[in-house]
Design an enzyme around this catalytic site. Structure first.
Site, PDB file in Angstrom:
ATOM      1  N   LYS A  11       2.005 -17.311   0.547  1.00 16.31           N
ATOM      2  CA  LYS A  11       1.121 -18.490   0.552  1.00 16.31           C
ATOM      3  C   LYS A  11       0.334 -18.601  -0.767  1.00 16.31           C
ATOM      4  CE  LYS A  11       0.565 -18.655   5.615  1.00 16.31           C
ATOM      5  NZ  LYS A  11      -0.435 -18.763   6.712  1.00 16.31           N
ATOM      6  N   TYR A  51       4.366 -27.266   9.773  1.00 16.39           N
ATOM      7  CA  TYR A  51       3.417 -26.782  10.781  1.00 16.39           C
ATOM      8  C   TYR A  51       3.221 -27.783  11.928  1.00 16.39           C
ATOM      9  CZ  TYR A  51       1.976 -22.609   8.172  1.00 16.39           C
ATOM     10  OH  TYR A  51       1.941 -21.373   7.565  1.00 16.39           O
ATOM     11  N   ASN A 114      -4.249 -16.330   4.508  1.00 16.34           N
ATOM     12  CA  ASN A 114      -3.789 -15.028   5.002  1.00 16.34           C
ATOM     13  C   ASN A 114      -2.458 -14.571   4.400  1.00 16.34           C
ATOM     14  OD1 ASN A 114      -2.175 -16.725   6.441  1.00 16.34           O
ATOM     15  ND2 ASN A 114      -2.797 -16.039   8.473  1.00 16.34           N
ATOM     16  N   HIS A 117       3.449 -16.098   5.577  1.00 14.43           N
ATOM     17  CA  HIS A 117       3.964 -16.655   6.835  1.00 14.43           C
ATOM     18  C   HIS A 117       5.260 -15.937   7.162  1.00 14.43           C
ATOM     19  CE1 HIS A 117       5.468 -19.454   9.848  1.00 14.43           C
ATOM     20  NE2 HIS A 117       6.650 -19.277   9.256  1.00 14.43           N
ATOM     21  N   GLU A 128      13.006 -23.038  10.569  1.00 12.96           N
ATOM     22  CA  GLU A 128      12.235 -22.891   9.328  1.00 12.96           C
ATOM     23  C   GLU A 128      13.149 -22.625   8.128  1.00 12.96           C
ATOM     24  OE1 GLU A 128       9.287 -19.923  10.223  1.00 12.96           O
ATOM     25  OE2 GLU A 128       8.217 -21.258  11.591  1.00 12.96           O
TER      26      GLU A 128
HETATM   27  P1  IDP Z   1       1.021 -16.742  12.171  1.00 14.60           P
HETATM   28  O1  IDP Z   1       0.996 -17.268  10.768  1.00 14.60           O
HETATM   29  O2  IDP Z   1       0.518 -15.318  12.239  1.00 14.60           O
HETATM   30  O3  IDP Z   1       2.355 -16.929  12.853  1.00 14.60           O
HETATM   31  P2  IDP Z   1       0.049 -19.007  13.769  1.00 14.60           P
HETATM   32  O4  IDP Z   1      -0.705 -18.840  15.043  1.00 14.60           O
HETATM   33  O5  IDP Z   1       1.452 -19.512  13.821  1.00 14.60           O
HETATM   34  O6  IDP Z   1      -0.035 -17.589  13.000  1.00 14.60           O
HETATM   35  O7  IDP Z   1      -0.817 -19.944  12.846  1.00 14.60           O
HETATM   36  C1  IDP Z   1      -0.292 -20.486  11.657  1.00 14.60           C
HETATM   37  C2  IDP Z   1      -1.324 -20.379  10.563  1.00 14.60           C
HETATM   38  O8  IDP Z   1      -2.422 -21.227  10.910  1.00 14.60           O
HETATM   39  C3  IDP Z   1      -1.947 -18.988  10.401  1.00 14.60           C
HETATM   40  O9  IDP Z   1      -1.189 -18.140   9.576  1.00 14.60           O
HETATM   41  C4  IDP Z   1      -3.282 -19.311   9.789  1.00 14.60           C
HETATM   42  O10 IDP Z   1      -3.162 -19.514   8.381  1.00 14.60           O
HETATM   43  C5  IDP Z   1      -3.632 -20.629  10.457  1.00 14.60           C
HETATM   44  N1  IDP Z   1      -4.513 -20.405  11.608  1.00 14.60           N
HETATM   45  C6  IDP Z   1      -4.164 -19.944  12.815  1.00 14.60           C
HETATM   46  N2  IDP Z   1      -5.223 -19.866  13.647  1.00 14.60           N
HETATM   47  C7  IDP Z   1      -6.273 -20.295  12.915  1.00 14.60           C
HETATM   48  C8  IDP Z   1      -7.652 -20.468  13.212  1.00 14.60           C
HETATM   49  O11 IDP Z   1      -8.145 -20.187  14.321  1.00 14.60           O
HETATM   50  N3  IDP Z   1      -8.421 -20.929  12.188  1.00 14.60           N
HETATM   51  C9  IDP Z   1      -7.899 -21.237  10.952  1.00 14.60           C
HETATM   52  N4  IDP Z   1      -6.602 -21.096  10.641  1.00 14.60           N
HETATM   53  C10 IDP Z   1      -5.800 -20.633  11.602  1.00 14.60           C
END
Ligand code: IDP
Length: 141
Positions: A11, A51, A114, A117, A128
């Site tokens: 990312k 997304y 974070n 992905h 994807e």
């Molecule tokens: P993942 O990336 O670990 O699979 P997902 O639940 O698919 O997690 O969420 C996609 C992305 O959305 C996350 O990597 C994160 O960047 C963002 N995200 C998920 N939950 C939150 C939240 O509660 N606040 C802000 N961003 C979030």
């Protein structure tokens, strides 16, 4: 064990930190092969489409804004149980909860930024990978 392919994205925060090589190296050291890779500046429409499953979530706008804030590196990883193996390397979505030694524990600041992905199921991996790569861009190794 199942030979699988999964989609990984480095990312914008991790690209800006200049840790592309360190992250790719973790995939390789874990036995995953990079069979396709490219750097991209995602458009808003590309990030929203990728997304789409999160479009009703409160963080969707921030997520799309973040994913278009700078270039990303997308790659297809291949190997035994590649989907779960990549998720193990990544660590928990929230880096504060990620196990020590995982990519997110080491390189991510927050749940919004974070670092990586990774596809979370065979169905999402298929969707994807096809979202970013044509078959001719994926190399048998
Ligand atoms: P993942 O990336 O670990 O699979 P997902 O639940 O698919 O997690 O969420 C996609 C992305 O959305 C996350 O990597 C994160 O960047 C963002 N995200 C998920 N939950 C939150 C939240 O509660 N606040 C802000 N961003 C979030």
């Amino acid at each position: 064990m199942a030979n699988e392919r999964t989609l990984s994205i480095i990312k914008p925060d991790a690209v800006a930190k200049n840790v592309i090589g360190e992250i790719e190296s973790r995939f390789e050291k874990a036995g995953l092969k990079i069979v396709a890779a490219k750097m991209l500046q995602l458009s808003q429409a590309q990030a929203e489409g990728f997304y789409a499953e999160h479009k009703e979530r409160s963080f969707f706008g921030d997520l799309v804004g973040f994913m278009t804030s700078g270039p990303v590196v997308v790659q297809v990883l291949e190997g035994d149980n590649a989907i779960a193996a990549n998720r193990d390397l990544m660590g928990a979505t929230n880096p504060k909860e990620a196990e020590a030694g995982t990519i997110r524990a080491d390189f991510a600041q927050s749940i919004d930024a974070n670092a990586v992905h990774g596809s979370d199921s065979p169905e999402s991996a298929e969707r994807e990978i096809a979202y970013f790569f044509g078959n001719e861009e994926i190399c048998a190794r």
